[in-house]
Write a protein that holds these residues in place. Structure first.
Motif, PDB file in Angstrom:
ATOM      1  N   THR A 156       0.849  -1.198   0.000  1.00  0.00           N
ATOM      2  CA  THR A 156       0.000   0.000   0.000  1.00  0.00           C
ATOM      3  C   THR A 156       0.881   1.243   0.000  1.00  0.00           C
ATOM      4  N   PRO A 157       0.767   2.102  -1.032  1.00  0.00           N
ATOM      5  CA  PRO A 157       1.596   3.312  -1.011  1.00  0.00           C
ATOM      6  C   PRO A 157       1.251   4.187   0.197  1.00  0.00           C
ATOM      7  N   CYS A 158       2.282   4.733   0.836  1.00  0.00           N
ATOM      8  CA  CYS A 158       2.085   5.649   1.962  1.00  0.00           C
ATOM      9  C   CYS A 158       1.407   6.927   1.485  1.00  0.00           C
ATOM     10  N   ASP A 159       0.963   7.717   2.444  1.00  0.00           N
ATOM     11  CA  ASP A 159       0.469   9.062   2.163  1.00  0.00           C
ATOM     12  C   ASP A 159       1.704   9.941   1.920  1.00  0.00           C
ATOM     13  N   VAL A 160       2.315   9.755   0.765  1.00  0.00           N
ATOM     14  CA  VAL A 160       3.635  10.358   0.496  1.00  0.00           C
ATOM     15  C   VAL A 160       3.594  11.887   0.498  1.00  0.00           C
ATOM     16  N   GLU A 161       2.496  12.483   0.010  1.00  0.00           N
ATOM     17  CA  GLU A 161       2.430  13.954  -0.072  1.00  0.00           C
ATOM     18  C   GLU A 161       2.415  14.574   1.334  1.00  0.00           C
ATOM     19  N   HIS A 162       1.602  14.016   2.222  1.00  0.00           N
ATOM     20  CA  HIS A 162       1.537  14.585   3.571  1.00  0.00           C
ATOM     21  C   HIS A 162       2.808  14.294   4.366  1.00  0.00           C
ATOM     22  N   LEU A 163       3.399  13.126   4.155  1.00  0.00           N
ATOM     23  CA  LEU A 163       4.670  12.837   4.828  1.00  0.00           C
ATOM     24  C   LEU A 163       5.748  13.814   4.346  1.00  0.00           C
ATOM     25  N   ALA A 179      10.238  -2.264   0.579  1.00  0.00           N
ATOM     26  CA  ALA A 179      10.489  -3.708   0.419  1.00  0.00           C
ATOM     27  C   ALA A 179       9.335  -4.419  -0.290  1.00  0.00           C
ATOM     28  N   HIS A 180       8.104  -4.003   0.015  1.00  0.00           N
ATOM     29  CA  HIS A 180       6.913  -4.691  -0.507  1.00  0.00           C
ATOM     30  C   HIS A 180       6.403  -4.096  -1.810  1.00  0.00           C
ATOM     31  N   ALA A 181       7.004  -3.027  -2.269  1.00  0.00           N
ATOM     32  CA  ALA A 181       6.264  -2.144  -3.172  1.00  0.00           C
ATOM     33  C   ALA A 181       6.884  -1.956  -4.560  1.00  0.00           C
ATOM     34  N   PHE A 182       7.649  -2.942  -5.050  1.00  0.00           N
ATOM     35  CA  PHE A 182       8.177  -2.787  -6.401  1.00  0.00           C
ATOM     36  C   PHE A 182       7.032  -3.018  -7.389  1.00  0.00           C
ATOM     37  N   GLY A 183       6.533  -1.930  -7.977  1.00  0.00           N
ATOM     38  CA  GLY A 183       5.376  -2.017  -8.869  1.00  0.00           C
ATOM     39  C   GLY A 183       4.153  -1.331  -8.289  1.00  0.00           C
ATOM     40  N   SER A 184       4.220  -0.892  -7.027  1.00  0.00           N
ATOM     41  CA  SER A 184       3.120  -0.101  -6.448  1.00  0.00           C
ATOM     42  C   SER A 184       3.137   1.288  -7.055  1.00  0.00           C
ATOM     43  N   ARG A 185       1.962   1.914  -7.121  1.00  0.00           N
ATOM     44  CA  ARG A 185       1.872   3.268  -7.670  1.00  0.00           C
ATOM     45  C   ARG A 185       1.016   4.151  -6.796  1.00  0.00           C
ATOM     46  N   ARG A 186       1.486   5.387  -6.647  1.00  0.00           N
ATOM     47  CA  ARG A 186       0.698   6.420  -5.991  1.00  0.00           C
ATOM     48  C   ARG A 186       0.094   7.239  -7.127  1.00  0.00           C
ATOM     49  N   GLY A 187      -1.191   7.033  -7.405  1.00  0.00           N
ATOM     50  CA  GLY A 187      -1.764   7.624  -8.606  1.00  0.00           C
ATOM     51  C   GLY A 187      -1.048   7.035  -9.812  1.00  0.00           C
ATOM     52  N   GLY A 193      10.243   6.846  -6.504  1.00  0.00           N
ATOM     53  CA  GLY A 193      10.683   8.218  -6.765  1.00  0.00           C
ATOM     54  C   GLY A 193      10.300   9.192  -5.665  1.00  0.00           C
ATOM     55  N   PHE A 194       9.828   8.681  -4.536  1.00  0.00           N
ATOM     56  CA  PHE A 194       9.368   9.589  -3.475  1.00  0.00           C
ATOM     57  C   PHE A 194      10.446   9.818  -2.416  1.00  0.00           C
ATOM     58  N   GLY A 195      10.315  10.942  -1.716  1.00  0.00           N
ATOM     59  CA  GLY A 195      11.240  11.284  -0.637  1.00  0.00           C
ATOM     60  C   GLY A 195      12.665  11.465  -1.154  1.00  0.00           C
ATOM     61  N   ASP A 196      13.634  11.319  -0.241  1.00  0.00           N
ATOM     62  CA  ASP A 196      15.046  11.451  -0.609  1.00  0.00           C
ATOM     63  C   ASP A 196      15.572  10.171  -1.246  1.00  0.00           C
ATOM     64  N   ALA A 197      15.018   9.045  -0.820  1.00  0.00           N
ATOM     65  CA  ALA A 197      15.402   7.744  -1.398  1.00  0.00           C
ATOM     66  C   ALA A 197      14.413   6.690  -0.935  1.00  0.00           C
ATOM     67  N   GLU A 198      14.313   5.613  -1.723  1.00  0.00           N
ATOM     68  CA  GLU A 198      13.486   4.474  -1.340  1.00  0.00           C
ATOM     69  C   GLU A 198      14.341   3.215  -1.479  1.00  0.00           C
ATOM     70  N   VAL A 199      13.986   2.174  -0.718  1.00  0.00           N
ATOM     71  CA  VAL A 199      14.776   0.941  -0.785  1.00  0.00           C
ATOM     72  C   VAL A 199      13.845  -0.266  -0.929  1.00  0.00           C
ATOM     73  N   PHE A 200      14.097  -1.062  -1.977  1.00  0.00           N
ATOM     74  CA  PHE A 200      13.291  -2.260  -2.269  1.00  0.00           C
ATOM     75  C   PHE A 200      14.035  -3.515  -1.816  1.00  0.00           C
ATOM     76  N   PRO A 296      -8.133   4.933  -3.494  1.00  0.00           N
ATOM     77  CA  PRO A 296      -8.618   4.757  -4.875  1.00  0.00           C
ATOM     78  C   PRO A 296      -7.678   5.461  -5.862  1.00  0.00           C
ATOM     79  N   GLY A 297      -7.342   4.775  -6.936  1.00  0.00           N
ATOM     80  CA  GLY A 297      -6.408   5.363  -7.904  1.00  0.00           C
ATOM     81  C   GLY A 297      -4.978   4.900  -7.686  1.00  0.00           C
ATOM     82  N   ASP A 298      -4.678   4.401  -6.478  1.00  0.00           N
ATOM     83  CA  ASP A 298      -3.342   3.860  -6.228  1.00  0.00           C
ATOM     84  C   ASP A 298      -3.319   2.381  -6.599  1.00  0.00           C
ATOM     85  N   ARG A 299      -2.133   1.852  -6.827  1.00  0.00           N
ATOM     86  CA  ARG A 299      -2.008   0.409  -7.051  1.00  0.00           C
ATOM     87  C   ARG A 299      -1.098  -0.190  -5.983  1.00  0.00           C
TER      88      ARG A 299
END
Ligand code: PLP
Length: 397
Positions: A156-163, A179-187, A193-200, A296-299
């Motif tokens: 589940t993508p985080c609330d990236v904008e508010h964070l 870790a869980h989210a390779f292929g998840s989408r926020r909208g 591509g969110f924050g300073d860095a992400e790690v899968f 809704p709209g996220d994957r």
């Protein structure tokens, strides 16, 4: 340790009404690794062995190029695991003091913070999405806090904008355990591509499978360079180490497996979403069951299909439901219980009495049901029938 606790769950003997029985064999596992077809990897393995370049070579570079392209990020740095990637990115970012993280996550989120010489500050999750609550971060952050590390829980993508808003307001860096989210989408935007860095993570039950491995993604050129050097002990090539790095390299073999896994990723995510919708539809009418919300709209990748069991409305609690399903050969997990702040390892690291009501509530109710990409509809139906049967039995008794 008693001999009973040393034996594996498969040979455990259960005493029922004085008669010793062994539990039903597992016929529906909780997950299966999405290993690629051997034929897709054999030629690459042969080539790697003949080349003599066994680690951090051309296959790793190609994996980095392909995944950066897939995710739409400037830099992708392949590492030996998500845990080492998180340690590296925190270290390479020159953080100090505390990092706000969810307690409702896998232990490695917090372990990486501690191994990077920082202190985890546990904050609560949103009760609907079970991802880190931006308001809770605001309440938890103190003068020593330098960063936020949030988890895209179960895909589940985080609330990236508010964070990001909270991070900007408080002057904190923002990282994601993806870790869980390779292929998840926020909208329409891919996680990565969110924050300073992400790690899968590329370990066997995650979406992109290398066997073991991780990927750091960032648009920050300097951070990317420090991570690249950092995974090789901090040595840029002249043996004058620029930072206290680690051996976090990915082997060529793992990169070859991951490249093959990337080819089949999209259909596997689509299938998991189909199976998740089937679970949701068939369990919707069962009293006392709820699902974490994907906006809704996220994957989501549905790395895990976790439900929440209200013990009063359902008739029994999540732990008992797990035991009854196990009696019928259906394996489950309880992601995430205990939450990290309650683990023995964190008693001294996090001695404060934490007030995390949503985390405690979720930890008491979660049950992760079987889900894997090649699962049949009939497997879902079998799990659902067992859950419904157990529920109606508890109402009658
Ligand atoms: C699996 C997992 C990790 C650790 O990944 P490794 O590649 O095994 O180090 C970290 N965080 C979360 C949320 C995970 O599920």
């Amino acid at each position: 340790m008693t001999s009973a606790s040393q034996s594996s769950s498969t040979d455990r003997v259960i005493v029922l009404d004085g008669v010793a029985t062994t539990p039903a064999p597992v016929s529906v596992p909780v997950a299966r690794a999405d290993a690629p077809e051997p034929a897709a990897v054999v030629a690459a393995v042969e080539e790697i062995l003949r080349s003599g370049q066994l680690t951090n070579g051309t296959h790793v570079r190609e994996l980095e190029r392909l995944t950066a392209e897939y995710l739409g990020v400037r830099h992708c740095i392949a590492v030996s695991s998500c845990t080492s990637g998180l340690m590296l990115v925190l270290r390479a970012s020159r953080l100090t003091g505390d990092v706000v993280i969810p307690s409702f996550s896998f232990a490695a989120t917090a372990h990486a913070v501690v191994w990077a010489g920082l202190r985890p500050l546990f904050a609560d999750v949103d009760p609907h999405t079970l991802t880190l609550s931006p308001d809770a971060v605001r309440r938890a952050a103190g003068v020593q806090t330098s960063a936020i590390l949030a988890t895209h829980t179960f895909g589940t993508p985080c609330d990236v904008e508010h964070l990001q808003g909270v991070a900007d307001q408080l002057g904190l860096r923002l990282f994601f355990d993806a870790a869980h989210a390779f292929g998840s989408r926020r909208g329409t935007r891919a996680v990565g591509g969110f924050g300073d860095a992400e790690v899968f993570s590329l370990s066997p039950t995650k979406l992109l499978v290398a066997g073991e491995g991780g990927l750091i993604t960032t648009d920050d050129d300097e951070l990317a360079e420090r991570c690249r050097i950092g995974r090789d002990y901090g040595n840029p090539g002249d043996y004058d180490c620029r930072l206290v790095g680690i051996n976090g390299r990915m082997s060529e073999f793992h990169a070859a497996v991951a490249q093959a896994s990337l080819v089949t990723l999209e259909p596997r995510i689509a299938r998991r979403n189909q199976l998740a919708r089937r679970y949701h539809r068939l369990l919707a009418g069962v009293p006392g069951l709820a699902f974490p919300v994907v906006h809704p709209g996220d994957r989501s990748t549905f790395k895990d299909l976790t439900i929440l069991v209200d013990p009063v409305a359902f008739g029994t609690d999540a732990a008992t439901l797990a035991a009854r399903l196990r009696d019928r050969g259906i394996d489950t997990r309880r992601y995430y219980t205990p939450p990290i702040h309650r683990m023995a390892a964190y008693r001294d690291v996090a001695p404060q009495p934490y007030h995390l009501p949503e985390t405690e509530a979720a930890a008491g109710r979660v049950l992760t049901l079987p889900l894997w990409s090649s699962m049949d509809d009939q497997d879902v139906d079998r799990v659902v029938a067992a859950v419904v049967d157990i529920q109606s039995g508890t109402v009658l008794s």
